[in-house]
Design a protein around this motif. Structure first.
Motif, PDB file in Angstrom:
ATOM      1  N   LEU A  69      -6.207   4.882  17.807  1.00  8.74           N
ATOM      2  CA  LEU A  69      -5.627   4.723  16.477  1.00  8.74           C
ATOM      3  C   LEU A  69      -4.227   5.327  16.311  1.00  8.74           C
ATOM      4  CD1 LEU A  69      -8.607   5.251  13.987  1.00  8.74           C
ATOM      5  CD2 LEU A  69      -7.222   3.196  14.259  1.00  8.74           C
ATOM      6  N   THR A 111       4.573   9.687  10.011  1.00  6.33           N
ATOM      7  CA  THR A 111       4.446   9.423  11.443  1.00  6.33           C
ATOM      8  C   THR A 111       5.534   8.482  11.966  1.00  6.33           C
ATOM      9  OG1 THR A 111       2.851   7.703  10.860  1.00  6.33           O
ATOM     10  CG2 THR A 111       1.945   9.821  11.589  1.00  6.33           C
ATOM     11  N   SER A 112       6.334   7.916  11.085  1.00 11.65           N
ATOM     12  CA  SER A 112       7.352   6.948  11.511  1.00 11.65           C
ATOM     13  C   SER A 112       8.362   7.528  12.504  1.00 11.65           C
ATOM     14  CB  SER A 112       8.073   6.363  10.295  1.00 11.65           C
ATOM     15  OG  SER A 112       7.188   5.578   9.515  1.00 11.65           O
ATOM     16  N   GLN A 163     -11.030   5.741  18.109  1.00 15.99           N
ATOM     17  CA  GLN A 163     -10.343   6.848  17.457  1.00 15.99           C
ATOM     18  C   GLN A 163      -9.156   7.349  18.284  1.00 15.99           C
ATOM     19  OE1 GLN A 163     -11.083   8.512  14.299  1.00 15.99           O
ATOM     20  NE2 GLN A 163     -12.014   6.497  14.063  1.00 15.99           N
ATOM     21  N   GLU A 214      -7.550   5.787   4.758  1.00 16.54           N
ATOM     22  CA  GLU A 214      -8.071   4.429   4.946  1.00 16.54           C
ATOM     23  C   GLU A 214      -9.454   4.521   5.574  1.00 16.54           C
ATOM     24  OE1 GLU A 214      -5.126   2.550   7.334  1.00 16.54           O
ATOM     25  OE2 GLU A 214      -3.653   2.460   5.719  1.00 16.54           O
ATOM     26  N   TYR A 258       6.232   6.403   6.326  1.00 18.34           N
ATOM     27  CA  TYR A 258       5.156   7.319   6.707  1.00 18.34           C
ATOM     28  C   TYR A 258       5.710   8.530   7.443  1.00 18.34           C
ATOM     29  CZ  TYR A 258       1.874   3.548   5.641  1.00 18.34           C
ATOM     30  OH  TYR A 258       1.146   2.573   4.998  1.00 18.34           O
ATOM     31  N   SER A 263       7.306  -3.603   5.775  1.00 15.10           N
ATOM     32  CA  SER A 263       8.057  -4.178   6.890  1.00 15.10           C
ATOM     33  C   SER A 263       9.462  -4.572   6.472  1.00 15.10           C
ATOM     34  CB  SER A 263       7.330  -5.396   7.471  1.00 15.10           C
ATOM     35  OG  SER A 263       6.102  -5.023   8.055  1.00 15.10           O
ATOM     36  N   SER A 287       0.808  -1.215   0.000  1.00 10.09           N
ATOM     37  CA  SER A 287       0.000   0.000   0.000  1.00 10.09           C
ATOM     38  C   SER A 287       0.846   1.272   0.000  1.00 10.09           C
ATOM     39  CB  SER A 287      -0.953  -0.013   1.198  1.00 10.09           C
ATOM     40  OG  SER A 287      -1.618   1.218   1.339  1.00 10.09           O
ATOM     41  N   GLU A 324      -1.414   3.250  17.816  1.00 10.91           N
ATOM     42  CA  GLU A 324      -1.498   1.828  17.469  1.00 10.91           C
ATOM     43  C   GLU A 324      -1.243   1.608  15.980  1.00 10.91           C
ATOM     44  OE1 GLU A 324      -1.807  -0.793  19.354  1.00 10.91           O
ATOM     45  OE2 GLU A 324      -2.060   0.270  21.243  1.00 10.91           O
ATOM     46  N   MET A 325      -1.862   2.444  15.151  1.00 16.82           N
ATOM     47  CA  MET A 325      -1.742   2.297  13.706  1.00 16.82           C
ATOM     48  C   MET A 325      -0.889   3.394  13.067  1.00 16.82           C
ATOM     49  SD  MET A 325      -3.382  -0.451  13.281  1.00 16.82           S
ATOM     50  CE  MET A 325      -3.409  -0.532  11.489  1.00 16.82           C
ATOM     51  N   TRP A 326      -0.535   4.407  13.858  1.00 13.00           N
ATOM     52  CA  TRP A 326       0.273   5.531  13.383  1.00 13.00           C
ATOM     53  C   TRP A 326      -0.368   6.265  12.215  1.00 13.00           C
ATOM     54  CZ3 TRP A 326       3.267   7.156  16.962  1.00 13.00           C
ATOM     55  CH2 TRP A 326       3.611   6.246  17.982  1.00 13.00           C
ATOM     56  N   VAL A 327      -1.671   6.492  12.380  1.00 10.65           N
ATOM     57  CA  VAL A 327      -2.462   7.293  11.448  1.00 10.65           C
ATOM     58  C   VAL A 327      -3.210   8.345  12.269  1.00 10.65           C
ATOM     59  CG1 VAL A 327      -2.756   5.440   9.757  1.00 10.65           C
ATOM     60  CG2 VAL A 327      -4.410   5.689  11.623  1.00 10.65           C
TER      61      VAL A 327
END
Length: 218
Positions: free
Chosen positions: A165, A103-104, A162, A135, A101, A81, A44, A168-171
């Motif tokens: 997120l 956010t990394s 929310q 997403e 990303y 990964s 993605s 946990e998902m770095w979004v």
């Protein structure tokens, strides 16, 4: 979230190599064998990066750039990964630039358990190299259990989910006014991102990925 190029701060400091200012800089000899990217055919963020390339440089310009990058030693990984945790120098690999990303860098601080107070990595928000990736979830037409599916979608919009997120998902959360964890001060938001128009993505995406494979992997 935003897909962008991350760089290893320590590597560039030690090598005394200036950070690239444009994607075209990455085709120069001094940046040979420095970038790893997930494949747009199997990833993605890899696909998002390709879409940003096309949006920022035009279709022909983007594929000309990829042909140049192939000659300049771009590494293609199957997924994010592999690119980030195996090939990126921050994690012991050989490539100090990775498509990841925005956010990394914040995630690096979060998972370091106190080792880092500021990120060891940074973002390069280059023209044609930054994509706003959205997403979502929805009830499919013809779903066998639409009411249950709707409950799931509703739950995903709840404050509990929310709020969880980001770390946990770095979004970024979809619901407005959702508080962000403090570490998101290191998650930069680009002022600009690039993308083809939605109609072209819908009709040409498979064609673009196929052309990319022939250009870079053949």
């Amino acid at each position: 979230a935003y897909v962008a190029i991350n760089y290893d701060k320590k590597w560039f400091e030690q090598k005394k190599l200036p950070l690239p200012q444009t994607l075209q800089d990455l085709t120069k000899p001094e940046y040979k064998n420095l970038l790893v990217t997930p494949s747009p055919a199997t990833s993605s963020p890899g696909l998002s990066f390709l879409l940003a390339n096309i949006g920022g440089m035009g279709e022909e310009g983007a594929f000309k750039w990829w042909a140049q990058m192939r000659q300049n030693g771009v590494k293609v990984a199957k997924g994010w990964s592999e690119a980030y945790y195996t090939d990126f120098t921050q994690n012991g690999g050989a490539y100090p630039l990775v498509v990841s990303y925005a956010t990394s860098p914040a995630a690096e601080v979060h998972y370091s358990k106190g080792k880092y107070s500021t990120p060891p990595t940074g973002n390069l928000f280059l023209k044609g190299g930054t994509f706003r990736q959205v997403e979502g979830a929805a009830v499919l037409k013809g779903a066998k259990q639409p009411e249950l599916a709707a409950k799931l979608v509703s739950w995903l919009q709840s404050g509990e989910v929310q709020k969880a997120l980001p770390a946990e998902m770095w979004v970024y959360p979809a619901a407005k006014n959702t508080p962000l964890p403090k570490v998101f001060e290191f998650a930069q938001t680009p002022k600009h991102s690039d993308s083809p128009n939605r109609a072209d993505i819908n009709t040409k995406q498979k064609q673009w990925v196929s052309r990319w494979s022939k250009t870079v992997l053949r």
